[in-house]
Scaffold this motif. Sequence first.
Motif, PDB file in Angstrom:
ATOM      1  N   THR A  16       6.736  13.819   5.380  1.00 31.51           N
ATOM      2  CA  THR A  16       5.938  12.726   5.939  1.00 31.51           C
ATOM      3  C   THR A  16       5.365  11.918   4.780  1.00 31.51           C
ATOM      4  N   THR A  17       5.367  10.602   4.905  1.00 35.35           N
ATOM      5  CA  THR A  17       4.878   9.780   3.795  1.00 35.35           C
ATOM      6  C   THR A  17       3.584   9.072   4.169  1.00 35.35           C
ATOM      7  N   ALA A  18       2.762   8.882   3.134  1.00 36.37           N
ATOM      8  CA  ALA A  18       1.527   8.097   3.263  1.00 36.37           C
ATOM      9  C   ALA A  18       1.575   7.062   2.151  1.00 36.37           C
ATOM     10  N   THR A  19       1.995   5.853   2.520  1.00 36.13           N
ATOM     11  CA  THR A  19       2.246   4.813   1.512  1.00 36.13           C
ATOM     12  C   THR A  19       1.074   3.838   1.484  1.00 36.13           C
ATOM     13  N   PHE A  20       0.546   3.630   0.296  1.00 36.54           N
ATOM     14  CA  PHE A  20      -0.620   2.754   0.184  1.00 36.54           C
ATOM     15  C   PHE A  20      -0.185   1.286   0.259  1.00 36.54           C
ATOM     16  N   ASP A  21      -0.840   0.555   1.147  1.00 36.42           N
ATOM     17  CA  ASP A  21      -0.581  -0.890   1.254  1.00 36.42           C
ATOM     18  C   ASP A  21      -1.758  -1.616   0.625  1.00 36.42           C
ATOM     19  N   GLU A  22      -1.555  -2.129  -0.591  1.00 34.91           N
ATOM     20  CA  GLU A  22      -2.665  -2.765  -1.314  1.00 34.91           C
ATOM     21  C   GLU A  22      -3.162  -4.010  -0.601  1.00 34.91           C
ATOM     22  N   ASN A  23      -2.290  -4.672   0.132  1.00 34.78           N
ATOM     23  CA  ASN A  23      -2.706  -5.905   0.803  1.00 34.78           C
ATOM     24  C   ASN A  23      -3.793  -5.650   1.826  1.00 34.78           C
ATOM     25  N   THR A  24      -3.642  -4.569   2.566  1.00 37.11           N
ATOM     26  CA  THR A  24      -4.580  -4.343   3.673  1.00 37.11           C
ATOM     27  C   THR A  24      -5.555  -3.218   3.381  1.00 37.11           C
ATOM     28  N   ILE A  42       1.206   5.848   7.507  1.00 34.40           N
ATOM     29  CA  ILE A  42       1.685   7.217   7.742  1.00 34.40           C
ATOM     30  C   ILE A  42       2.997   7.117   8.503  1.00 34.40           C
ATOM     31  N   HIS A  43       4.028   7.805   7.985  1.00 39.65           N
ATOM     32  CA  HIS A  43       5.358   7.608   8.559  1.00 39.65           C
ATOM     33  C   HIS A  43       6.185   8.897   8.525  1.00 39.65           C
ATOM     34  N   THR A  44       6.892   9.118   9.613  1.00 40.68           N
ATOM     35  CA  THR A  44       7.829  10.240   9.713  1.00 40.68           C
ATOM     36  C   THR A  44       9.218   9.680   9.434  1.00 40.68           C
ATOM     37  N   PHE A  63      -0.686  16.378   6.485  1.00 41.27           N
ATOM     38  CA  PHE A  63      -0.225  16.591   5.111  1.00 41.27           C
ATOM     39  C   PHE A  63       0.964  15.666   4.870  1.00 41.27           C
ATOM     40  N   ALA A  64       0.827  14.816   3.872  1.00 43.79           N
ATOM     41  CA  ALA A  64       1.899  13.831   3.627  1.00 43.79           C
ATOM     42  C   ALA A  64       2.001  13.540   2.134  1.00 43.79           C
ATOM     43  N   GLN A  65       3.152  13.009   1.741  1.00 43.87           N
ATOM     44  CA  GLN A  65       3.368  12.617   0.354  1.00 43.87           C
ATOM     45  C   GLN A  65       2.627  11.308   0.090  1.00 43.87           C
ATOM     46  N   LEU A  66       1.720  11.373  -0.869  1.00 42.22           N
ATOM     47  CA  LEU A  66       1.000  10.154  -1.248  1.00 42.22           C
ATOM     48  C   LEU A  66       1.906   9.277  -2.116  1.00 42.22           C
ATOM     49  N   ILE A  67       2.125   8.024  -1.681  1.00 43.49           N
ATOM     50  CA  ILE A  67       2.958   7.100  -2.453  1.00 43.49           C
ATOM     51  C   ILE A  67       2.142   5.845  -2.738  1.00 43.49           C
ATOM     52  N   VAL A  68       1.943   5.574  -4.016  1.00 42.37           N
ATOM     53  CA  VAL A  68       1.198   4.384  -4.412  1.00 42.37           C
ATOM     54  C   VAL A  68       2.049   3.591  -5.398  1.00 42.37           C
ATOM     55  N   TYR A 110       2.832  11.057  -5.543  1.00 46.15           N
ATOM     56  CA  TYR A 110       1.818  11.907  -6.181  1.00 46.15           C
ATOM     57  C   TYR A 110       1.693  13.283  -5.530  1.00 46.15           C
ATOM     58  N   GLY A 111       2.652  13.653  -4.727  1.00 45.58           N
ATOM     59  CA  GLY A 111       2.589  14.984  -4.102  1.00 45.58           C
ATOM     60  C   GLY A 111       1.838  14.984  -2.783  1.00 45.58           C
ATOM     61  N   THR A 112       1.695  16.158  -2.222  1.00 45.41           N
ATOM     62  CA  THR A 112       1.156  16.309  -0.876  1.00 45.41           C
ATOM     63  C   THR A 112      -0.363  16.219  -0.852  1.00 45.41           C
ATOM     64  N   LYS A 113      -0.907  15.305  -0.056  1.00 45.55           N
ATOM     65  CA  LYS A 113      -2.355  15.150   0.141  1.00 45.55           C
ATOM     66  C   LYS A 113      -2.648  15.153   1.645  1.00 45.55           C
ATOM     67  N   THR A 114      -3.949  15.165   1.972  1.00 43.66           N
ATOM     68  CA  THR A 114      -4.331  15.242   3.380  1.00 43.66           C
ATOM     69  C   THR A 114      -4.973  13.942   3.864  1.00 43.66           C
ATOM     70  N   PHE A 115      -4.546  13.506   5.048  1.00 46.60           N
ATOM     71  CA  PHE A 115      -5.006  12.237   5.632  1.00 46.60           C
ATOM     72  C   PHE A 115      -5.459  12.498   7.073  1.00 46.60           C
ATOM     73  N   ILE A 116      -6.610  11.920   7.434  1.00 49.84           N
ATOM     74  CA  ILE A 116      -7.079  12.076   8.811  1.00 49.84           C
ATOM     75  C   ILE A 116      -6.517  10.927   9.638  1.00 49.84           C
TER      76      ILE A 116
END
Lengths: 706, 706
Positions: free
Chosen positions: A162-170, A175-177, A200-205, A210-216
């Motif tokens: 699962t990915t958690a990709t940071f969107d700097e614009n917003t 969060i995406h499967t 638990f998702a892969q943090l992508i910036v 950056y590996g697995t982090k936790t997102f609510i």
Amino acid sequence: MSTWRDNLTVETMNKERANPPFDIEAMAVANHGGAHNLQIKRNVQLEVERDPTFFNDDIYDLTKAELRERTYIKMPYLFNWLSNENLNDFQSRLAVVATVDPGFWTRFGVHLGLFTNAIRSGATANQFNYWIQQGMLSARSFYGCFGMTELAHGSNVAGVETTATFDENTDEFIIHTPNLGATKWWIGGAAHSATHCAVFAQLIVKGKSYGTKTFIVPLRDTRTFGLLPGVNIGDIGKKMGRDGIDNGYIQFTNVRIPRAFMLMRYTQVTREGEVFEPPLAQLTYGALLTGRTMMVADSSNSAKKALTIALRYAAVRRQFKSDPKNEFETQLLDYPIHQRRLIPLLAQAVGFGFVGYELNRMLNETNEKIESLEPGDEELEATIELLKATHASSAGLKAFCTWATLETIETCRQSLGGHGYSSYAGLANLGQDFAVHCTWEGDNTILALQSGRALIAAYLEIKSGKKQGPALNYLNNLEQSLSAKCKSTDELLTFEGIKTAFANASAHAVKRAGEMYEGLMKSGVNRETAYEQCSHSRFVAASIHTSGFIFNQFVSAVEHEKESDNGVKKALATLCTLYGLWQIEEKASFFFRGGYLSPDQLDFVSETVTRLCAEVRTFAIPLVDSFMFSDFVINSPFGRYDGNVYREYMAMIQRNNPQTRPHPYLEKLVKPLLHRPPNLESTHEQIDIDEEIAEILEERKAEGTA
Amino acid sequence: MSTWRDNLTVETMNKERANPPFDIEAMAVANHGGAHNLQIKRNVQLEVERDPTFFNDDIYDLTKAELRERTYIKMPYLFNWLSNENLNDFQSRLAVVATVDPGFWTRFGVHLGLFTNAIRSGATANQFNYWIQQGMLSARSFYGCFGMTELAHGSNVAGVETTATFDENTDEFIIHTPNLGATKWWIGGAAHSATHCAVFAQLIVKGKSYGTKTFIVPLRDTRTFGLLPGVNIGDIGKKMGRDGIDNGYIQFTNVRIPRAFMLMRYTQVTREGEVFEPPLAQLTYGALLTGRTMMVADSSNSAKKALTIALRYAAVRRQFKSDPKNEFETQLLDYPIHQRRLIPLLAQAVGFGFVGYELNRMLNETNEKIESLEPGDEELEATIELLKATHASSAGLKAFCTWATLETIETCRQSLGGHGYSSYAGLANLGQDFAVHCTWEGDNTILALQSGRALIAAYLEIKSGKKQGPALNYLNNLEQSLSAKCKSTDELLTFEGIKTAFANASAHAVKRAGEMYEGLMKSGVNRETAYEQCSHSRFVAASIHTSGFIFNQFVSAVEHEKESDNGVKKALATLCTLYGLWQIEEKASFFFRGGYLSPDQLDFVSETVTRLCAEVRTFAIPLVDSFMFSDFVINSPFGRYDGNVYREYMAMIQRNNPQTRPHPYLEKLVKPLLHRPPNLESTHEQIDIDEEIAEILEERKAEGTA
């Protein structure tokens, strides 16, 4: 001829209690880690017995759908206590609830234990307060679930997709499967209960991972309970046990959450997309220990519950006579083979209880140290060592205690004979509910290997001169342990002698694993491959080490029990010796291999185990009485306190299978089968086709077409 | 980063089949005891897959009530074949049906196997013909059940308390349940299916008891299905597994049946109430052997089914990387510890298959001899010896094969990780259905002890000069067996070497049990007590003897496999060696104790087991392919032939748990919890009672009343 007497089972049970060699109340205090815990257990058992939401007479006949609803109606009970008692007492309450309704315990525990603890350990102070304001603790407009496992990724947390990709614009995470295998799976509470998920998702910036982090991630509108956009949740349906939990799957399709919904105590992501990694990564693993500790305690409790049923029934069930002159048939419990089946397991269950209290103490000590730690602290290395030791011990204990308990429950079930196969005996369900302990929060095989890996690491440190903690004293005195030999069978009747035996066997097993690992490393393979190739030896070393660890804890508990004329200390000492010798017998090849035992000495061990089983048999019923399960919690006619087994069994069967119900498929299926006419074939007259064929061919021949 | 590829599992599975070292069809023939059996299996699998009454996609979600109905609609399938094929082929068909639907197999088997066989073996010719005319064989206006077990009497058939009292006035028997404990219990088919029951009851004539005999008692009107006068039947409800069977209890209250309804082939009761007892009582036990033989065959089949699921999943499931350079994560099957978990069990399951065929051959030989026997026959003693040998072997094999298989299924289940806990994986149900094999038709512990008792008897005979049959050759050469020693580890790689190891270990275990028994007899206790007191040693001797017996049968099957370049013989030989060495490792203490192995040699055994596991791993998938289970029969996405695991798992979950279903208790329970108002207590103003109390006391003091 008939040996049946309606109240014989009750009379027999009364006799079993006539002369206990110890004070049952004092034994109960010892078995519950103190009078306070025992009092909580009594309170909880009384409360749930009277609370209609805990009604359980029909529990074995509920369908999955009914069970889920029945489980949910118990929620207010725990949320009420959560806000009305201190956390330690509440934890003790939860341990009792786990024996009353394991599915309910887990369903609640996903919110409180997994979700809330994930936030507690991973959130900053502001984040923590925010989620409390959202209703997290009281479950008001809020119910959490824990999104770690994926369909194709279980134990490998670092590998979740699962990915958690940071969107700097917003200033949001997306969060995406990305594929089917990354679907969050087994998520307790997802199907019917949860509003939020700790994902638990892969943090992508900026394209970097950056590996697995936790997102609510909010899942549902907290007012309507409707799914939020991009969130797809399904029910994963029927399970082996714990069907009261609404496990589900979750797929995220580009779901946006605010940046602040990532837990940032350890890793931080700024508005500009800078990522700061934590200095103390390994300390985050402390959170895993809580679950393991609870599972060791639950092993003891579940085994004690199963043994209460099996031993009480064995006391009143009679079968065959060894002497025709006897008035009644023999009690099962008087058969040496039945004692052999159950009584070592009884000693083991008592031992697991003490190990559970000790592990809990270690956990609290470790957690306190971690909480108070600051970067650069002098205590850092010592704390990491403590954490490592707790981690290794708890990994092996979780694995071997849960395996042994699953086996205990099944042995108890089979010891009831055919009745063990009836759901109303309670043991089938107990085993099915318990079985998942062997898999979740670290698959047992993987945990056993982790423990074995820690043993190899310790062995290598010893060789380079670094001393180990008290649990590994046998490695500190390696040569002495390796060369130990039993000089006289008398030694085998002392705690010291049995400890030495375990030291010898464990030292040899660890040495063998360590040498195998060293040999592999020398052969030039990489570290992971070396560990893999010696995995069987690691497993074996962890197994014998853990037995020794449990024995040592059991001894320590016996030694801490104060001298008194209440008989408790003596009985516990007998149980402890039985546990140690039985484990030596079970794992005898290690004790031969290490040179500690001779064949004759093993025979002595076997004979002593048989003798101690007979001794413990004399107080087996008072001992299970001291486990203090109410009849309501046992919920099995075979485990009733009064021994009135058959009448209650029949009554329970009749209550739950009313005889007046109409036959459900008599007209539709049974009568059509019974009343079907004779087979049609036999009334057919044979069509004589061959004569006709001959005629046809003859004609064709005549026509010249053949 | 992502290693997910939608068809990776399918590609991986294809690779596993690229280069099988044997001809899969030839291996399948070997594993099925011949091409004919294999053909029957294929036919049956195809038939049931196409027959809508066998629809099983929803089977894991059926309630008990639904499952019972679903089971009954399959009845016509078997009754059709019963009257349309020869009995041997029909038996092979039943063995396949047992793997498709164990509950259905049993439900049908109670009528055909237990009831009909009871009549076949116990009735006179006229009686047999009578019951056939009543519709017994075709189940027309007739369905039988088997009334042996009672609530308080399981294994002890001689101790049943139901009475059959002869009434000379009316020439009838009065069948009566004298007390609650004598209620017939666990009677398969009683609740919903049966019209007649073969009742085991104490024969009482003129006030004298003649022991347990069999009586055919009509239960229900065959037209209306209404209960007959004095017959009370109830449903005993939910079970651990096989819920497709309608087990019930039966109480008889002075039910009258004609005298001719007692089965009189062995014991006869005349019109005048004279009783003639049979000259060859022990030969009636032959009937027990059929069930045991089927259970050994079913052990092999069930283990093979479980292993098909576990190994196919292990081939396609990937987890962790041992080297970061690898493209994909590692297949579970490539981990040595995963091989260690599953592959010895694979060898064992193959071995059990051969033992099943051999036991079936022994059974047929024994039955033929018994059938042809006349009183006074010269063959009598030889036949009794043969029966005894078959009895002892089958008792031990039933016990240890079913235990080992239950463990195999559970190990397979756990090897799937979390997914093993999902019902849709199929392994939880397989285990729950299988578990009863350890209890019925002779509780495993009791059967193991019977086997141990036979071993002691054989030992005593040897000492008095009487030779034993081939299965006990190691006792015939007792001194040689006892003193055997492994001279070189090379011996452990040969069948002869491993056989000698088992001979040594078994001889020592039997000798120890025998000596313990002799010692007890000398001490003056009676025979039953002596056997009881050495029961643990008996058990242990039976365990090691049975392992050796299985190994020897496995060797014999390998040696009978004809030389060919199809690779079958070589692969079977590897499996056989693996089984033998793994059993030595598992029971190593016996091989030390007997003096056969040194510690270094045991290390060699362990290393060889690990090495052979790796060797068998290379052909594990082609081997499970040769078990020839169709995907329909496997009914688990994890065991699919094509390896397309995750897509099918998701599809099965979604078919059986439609997402569009409304939330079942959202309005009733979930919203009230989530939306409950804050706790009332916090809004209460405190009542200041203490000031008032002080005032009241002050007033009283002033009044002089305090």
